[in-house]
Design an enzyme around this catalytic site. Sequence first.
Site, mmCIF file in Angstrom:
data_model
loop_
_atom_site.group_PDB
_atom_site.id
_atom_site.type_symbol
_atom_site.label_atom_id
_atom_site.label_comp_id
_atom_site.label_asym_id
_atom_site.label_seq_id
_atom_site.Cartn_x
_atom_site.Cartn_y
_atom_site.Cartn_z
ATOM 1 N N HIS A 210 13.767 4.750 -11.137
ATOM 2 C CA HIS A 210 15.087 4.227 -10.790
ATOM 3 C C HIS A 210 15.162 2.722 -10.954
ATOM 4 O O HIS A 210 14.152 2.043 -11.208
ATOM 5 C CB HIS A 210 15.436 4.604 -9.343
ATOM 6 C CG HIS A 210 14.491 4.053 -8.321
ATOM 7 N ND1 HIS A 210 14.600 2.770 -7.826
ATOM 8 C CD2 HIS A 210 13.407 4.597 -7.719
ATOM 9 C CE1 HIS A 210 13.627 2.550 -6.944
ATOM 10 N NE2 HIS A 210 12.892 3.640 -6.862
ATOM 11 N N CYS B 13 8.070 5.760 -5.384
ATOM 12 C CA CYS B 13 8.826 5.956 -6.616
ATOM 13 C C CYS B 13 8.451 4.903 -7.655
ATOM 14 O O CYS B 13 7.676 4.005 -7.406
ATOM 15 C CB CYS B 13 10.318 5.932 -6.331
ATOM 16 S SG CYS B 13 10.870 7.389 -5.415
#
Length: 328
Positions: free
Chosen positions: A287, A303
């Site tokens: 992301h 992440c």
Amino acid sequence: MKLTAYAALGFLSILGPALAAPQGLNLEAVNGAEWAPKSDKGKEIDPALIKAQVLLDRARFSPGVIDGHNGENLQNALKIFEKTNELKPDGALDEEAWRKLTETSTEPVLTEYTITDQDVKGPFVEIPDKMEEQAKLDRLAYTGPEELLAEKFHMDVDLLKALNPGKSFDKAGTSIVVSNVDTKANSGEPKKVAKIEIVKSEKVLRAMAENGSLIAAYPASIGSEEKPAPSGSHTVRAIAKNPNYTYNPDYAFKGVKAKEKFEIKPGPNNPVGSTWIDLSIESFGIHGTPEPEKVGKAYSHGCVRLTNWDVQELAGMVEKGTAVEFID
């Protein structure tokens, strides 16, 4: 398809103090910069390093934020560029690496840009620090034209200001100097990525072609000691532009007191930035970020965080089912 980003976020900043700009920093100085043996420039912005960063950005060896400093992201990008071009992969901008890099594109690395009505119309918002307060906003928009323009041209806000002393960024029609990243050395239809390799030790994401050649490399924040990134083989499950972000109290982020899930609306300052690439691991994805200057220099809670512009480019080259390999 609406996809809500369930990502374990957070970071530990290791950035130093603001850096000074030298006198005479302008479009002509940067476009005309040539390689010279290493000199002690202290904390000044180096025109040659700006040029190198823009050229690497165009060639999809991303240096992250273009700031004119010899940071770790620039050195890692140079290492990959050097290895790809069969040079000594030491991350040093020597004469041979400079020659090879300047052969990738002949377009000026800085250009003049006229601020548009769209750039300044907003709405802009002040982003609160606490996530619970962020959840009350209708959109996690840019904080102002400076931030919008810096991200549009992959630049550090300090560099944008240094190149445009005395200029106002909130007036349409104003001519400013920006990095010329729209002219890509490999412009045209985006290439198809057959495999993503996330190399934890190098803090880099590599996008690979079917034949094993490198399409692009991006600096990345990958995992943390509290929640290490996974290993092994996975796949892309979905891609969401302008994703919502849902906080799960199971994450127990420091400073977040909420005991129930809450949602933060989309926008470039959303905790997962402008784009979410969902992986076949629950609550895990690749992301963007509202703080591009910290990519590769701060930890994520599991992440894979890229700059907004890098993850947008990557999202245009992958699809559902694209292989993703985590490499220690």
